[in-house]
Design a protein around this motif. Structure first.
Motif, PDB file in Angstrom:
ATOM      1  N   ALA A  10      -5.776   3.421   2.415  1.00  0.00           N
ATOM      2  CA  ALA A  10      -5.534   2.214   1.629  1.00  0.00           C
ATOM      3  C   ALA A  10      -6.857   1.604   1.185  1.00  0.00           C
ATOM      4  N   VAL A  11      -7.810   1.563   2.099  1.00  0.00           N
ATOM      5  CA  VAL A  11      -9.141   1.047   1.745  1.00  0.00           C
ATOM      6  C   VAL A  11      -9.775   1.942   0.688  1.00  0.00           C
ATOM      7  N   ASP A  12      -9.653   3.247   0.857  1.00  0.00           N
ATOM      8  CA  ASP A  12     -10.217   4.190  -0.106  1.00  0.00           C
ATOM      9  C   ASP A  12      -9.625   3.988  -1.495  1.00  0.00           C
ATOM     10  N   ALA A  13      -8.324   3.774  -1.585  1.00  0.00           N
ATOM     11  CA  ALA A  13      -7.683   3.567  -2.886  1.00  0.00           C
ATOM     12  C   ALA A  13      -8.239   2.319  -3.560  1.00  0.00           C
ATOM     13  N   ASN A  14      -8.400   1.263  -2.812  1.00  0.00           N
ATOM     14  CA  ASN A  14      -8.927   0.036  -3.398  1.00  0.00           C
ATOM     15  C   ASN A  14     -10.396   0.170  -3.776  1.00  0.00           C
ATOM     16  N   VAL A  15     -11.163   0.895  -2.985  1.00  0.00           N
ATOM     17  CA  VAL A  15     -12.563   1.131  -3.331  1.00  0.00           C
ATOM     18  C   VAL A  15     -12.649   1.935  -4.628  1.00  0.00           C
ATOM     19  N   LEU A  16     -11.796   2.944  -4.783  1.00  0.00           N
ATOM     20  CA  LEU A  16     -11.779   3.726  -6.027  1.00  0.00           C
ATOM     21  C   LEU A  16     -11.497   2.839  -7.231  1.00  0.00           C
ATOM     22  N   ASP A  40      -6.518   2.741 -14.852  1.00  0.00           N
ATOM     23  CA  ASP A  40      -6.104   3.990 -15.490  1.00  0.00           C
ATOM     24  C   ASP A  40      -6.939   5.171 -15.001  1.00  0.00           C
ATOM     25  N   ARG A  41      -8.241   4.975 -14.840  1.00  0.00           N
ATOM     26  CA  ARG A  41      -9.118   6.063 -14.409  1.00  0.00           C
ATOM     27  C   ARG A  41      -8.925   6.413 -12.937  1.00  0.00           C
ATOM     28  N   ALA A  42      -8.566   5.447 -12.119  1.00  0.00           N
ATOM     29  CA  ALA A  42      -8.387   5.707 -10.691  1.00  0.00           C
ATOM     30  C   ALA A  42      -6.982   6.209 -10.362  1.00  0.00           C
ATOM     31  N   SER A  82       1.043   1.773   0.945  1.00  0.00           N
ATOM     32  CA  SER A  82      -0.317   1.679   0.412  1.00  0.00           C
ATOM     33  C   SER A  82      -0.360   2.012  -1.070  1.00  0.00           C
ATOM     34  N   LEU A  83       0.367   3.030  -1.462  1.00  0.00           N
ATOM     35  CA  LEU A  83       0.418   3.432  -2.869  1.00  0.00           C
ATOM     36  C   LEU A  83       0.995   2.316  -3.724  1.00  0.00           C
ATOM     37  N   PHE A  84       2.096   1.740  -3.282  1.00  0.00           N
ATOM     38  CA  PHE A  84       2.713   0.632  -4.003  1.00  0.00           C
ATOM     39  C   PHE A  84       1.761  -0.563  -4.091  1.00  0.00           C
ATOM     40  N   THR A  85       1.127  -0.878  -2.986  1.00  0.00           N
ATOM     41  CA  THR A  85       0.239  -2.034  -2.957  1.00  0.00           C
ATOM     42  C   THR A  85      -0.988  -1.825  -3.829  1.00  0.00           C
ATOM     43  N   ALA A  86      -1.618  -0.659  -3.724  1.00  0.00           N
ATOM     44  CA  ALA A  86      -2.852  -0.405  -4.467  1.00  0.00           C
ATOM     45  C   ALA A  86      -2.619  -0.341  -5.970  1.00  0.00           C
ATOM     46  N   LEU A  87      -1.534   0.278  -6.384  1.00  0.00           N
ATOM     47  CA  LEU A  87      -1.334   0.487  -7.821  1.00  0.00           C
ATOM     48  C   LEU A  87      -0.508  -0.593  -8.489  1.00  0.00           C
ATOM     49  N   TYR A  88       0.323  -1.288  -7.764  1.00  0.00           N
ATOM     50  CA  TYR A  88       1.178  -2.284  -8.400  1.00  0.00           C
ATOM     51  C   TYR A  88       0.798  -3.713  -8.026  1.00  0.00           C
TER      52      TYR A  88
END
Length: 95
Positions: A10-16, A40-42, A82-88
Protein backbone atom coordinates in the motif's frame (compact mmCIF):
# COMPACT_ATOMS: atom_id res chain seq x y z
CA UNK A 1 2.76 -11.55 7.79
CA UNK A 2 0.04 -10.99 5.19
CA UNK A 3 -0.98 -7.73 6.82
CA UNK A 4 2.63 -6.51 6.99
CA UNK A 5 3.21 -7.33 3.32
CA UNK A 6 -0.07 -5.65 2.38
CA UNK A 7 0.91 -2.48 4.27
CA UNK A 8 4.23 -2.40 2.43
CA UNK A 9 2.52 -2.71 -0.92
CA UNK A 10 0.00 0.00 0.00
CA UNK A 11 2.85 2.36 0.84
CA UNK A 12 4.59 1.41 -2.41
CA UNK A 13 1.47 2.19 -4.46
CA UNK A 14 1.17 5.63 -2.91
CA UNK A 15 4.88 6.33 -3.36
CA UNK A 16 4.55 5.42 -7.06
CA UNK A 17 1.64 7.81 -7.48
CA UNK A 18 3.34 10.69 -5.70
CA UNK A 19 6.63 10.18 -7.53
CA UNK A 20 4.82 10.26 -10.88
CA UNK A 21 2.98 13.38 -9.74
CA UNK A 22 6.28 14.99 -8.74
CA UNK A 23 7.81 14.11 -12.13
CA UNK A 24 4.91 15.75 -13.94
CA UNK A 25 5.24 18.88 -11.79
CA UNK A 26 8.98 18.98 -12.58
CA UNK A 27 8.14 18.89 -16.28
CA UNK A 28 6.07 22.03 -15.76
CA UNK A 29 2.54 20.65 -15.67
CA UNK A 30 0.00 22.50 -13.56
CA UNK A 31 -1.29 20.77 -10.45
CA UNK A 32 -4.55 19.47 -11.96
CA UNK A 33 -2.91 17.94 -15.02
CA UNK A 34 0.02 16.63 -12.92
CA UNK A 35 -2.43 14.75 -10.69
CA UNK A 36 -4.26 13.29 -13.68
CA UNK A 37 -1.06 12.30 -15.49
CA UNK A 38 0.58 10.99 -12.32
CA UNK A 39 -2.31 8.64 -11.62
CA UNK A 40 -2.51 7.58 -15.26
CA UNK A 41 1.21 6.78 -15.41
CA UNK A 42 1.22 4.85 -12.13
CA UNK A 43 -2.00 2.92 -12.83
CA UNK A 44 -0.47 0.12 -14.90
CA UNK A 45 2.37 -0.53 -12.50
CA UNK A 46 0.08 -0.61 -9.47
CA UNK A 47 -2.41 -2.94 -11.14
CA UNK A 48 0.42 -5.23 -12.28
CA UNK A 49 2.04 -5.54 -8.85
CA UNK A 50 -1.24 -6.05 -7.00
CA UNK A 51 -2.66 -8.59 -9.45
CA UNK A 52 0.60 -10.55 -9.46
CA UNK A 53 0.55 -10.73 -5.66
CA UNK A 54 -3.14 -11.66 -5.61
CA UNK A 55 -2.49 -14.44 -8.13
CA UNK A 56 0.36 -15.73 -5.97
CA UNK A 57 -1.89 -15.62 -2.90
CA UNK A 58 -4.54 -17.63 -4.76
CA UNK A 59 -1.96 -20.28 -5.64
CA UNK A 60 -0.85 -20.40 -1.99
CA UNK A 61 -4.47 -20.74 -0.91
CA UNK A 62 -5.11 -23.54 -3.38
CA UNK A 63 -2.03 -25.63 -2.61
CA UNK A 64 -1.08 -24.52 0.90
CA UNK A 65 -1.82 -25.78 4.38
CA UNK A 66 -4.03 -23.94 6.87
CA UNK A 67 -1.32 -21.43 7.83
CA UNK A 68 -0.68 -20.52 4.21
CA UNK A 69 -4.41 -20.24 3.55
CA UNK A 70 -4.75 -17.71 6.36
CA UNK A 71 -1.81 -15.76 4.95
CA UNK A 72 -3.30 -15.86 1.47
CA UNK A 73 -6.73 -14.66 2.63
CA UNK A 74 -5.36 -11.76 4.67
CA UNK A 75 -3.00 -10.77 1.85
CA UNK A 76 -5.72 -10.90 -0.81
CA UNK A 77 -8.23 -8.89 1.21
CA UNK A 78 -5.57 -6.36 2.13
CA UNK A 79 -4.41 -5.97 -1.45
CA UNK A 80 -7.94 -5.47 -2.74
CA UNK A 81 -8.55 -2.80 -0.11
CA UNK A 82 -5.17 -1.22 -0.86
CA UNK A 83 -5.89 -1.19 -4.58
CA UNK A 84 -9.25 0.50 -4.05
CA UNK A 85 -7.78 3.03 -1.65
CA UNK A 86 -4.71 3.90 -3.72
CA UNK A 87 -6.47 4.28 -7.05
CA UNK A 88 -9.89 5.57 -6.08
CA UNK A 89 -10.00 7.11 -2.63
CA UNK A 90 -6.78 9.12 -2.84
CA UNK A 91 -7.75 10.41 -6.27
CA UNK A 92 -11.16 11.33 -4.95
CA UNK A 93 -9.48 13.29 -2.15
CA UNK A 94 -7.22 15.09 -4.63
CA UNK A 95 -10.14 15.97 -6.90
Amino acid sequence: AGIVLMLGMAVDANVLIYERLREERAKGANLVSAIRLGYDRAFGTIIDTHLTSIFTALVLYTFGNDNLKGFAVSLTLGLLISLFTALYMTRLMFD
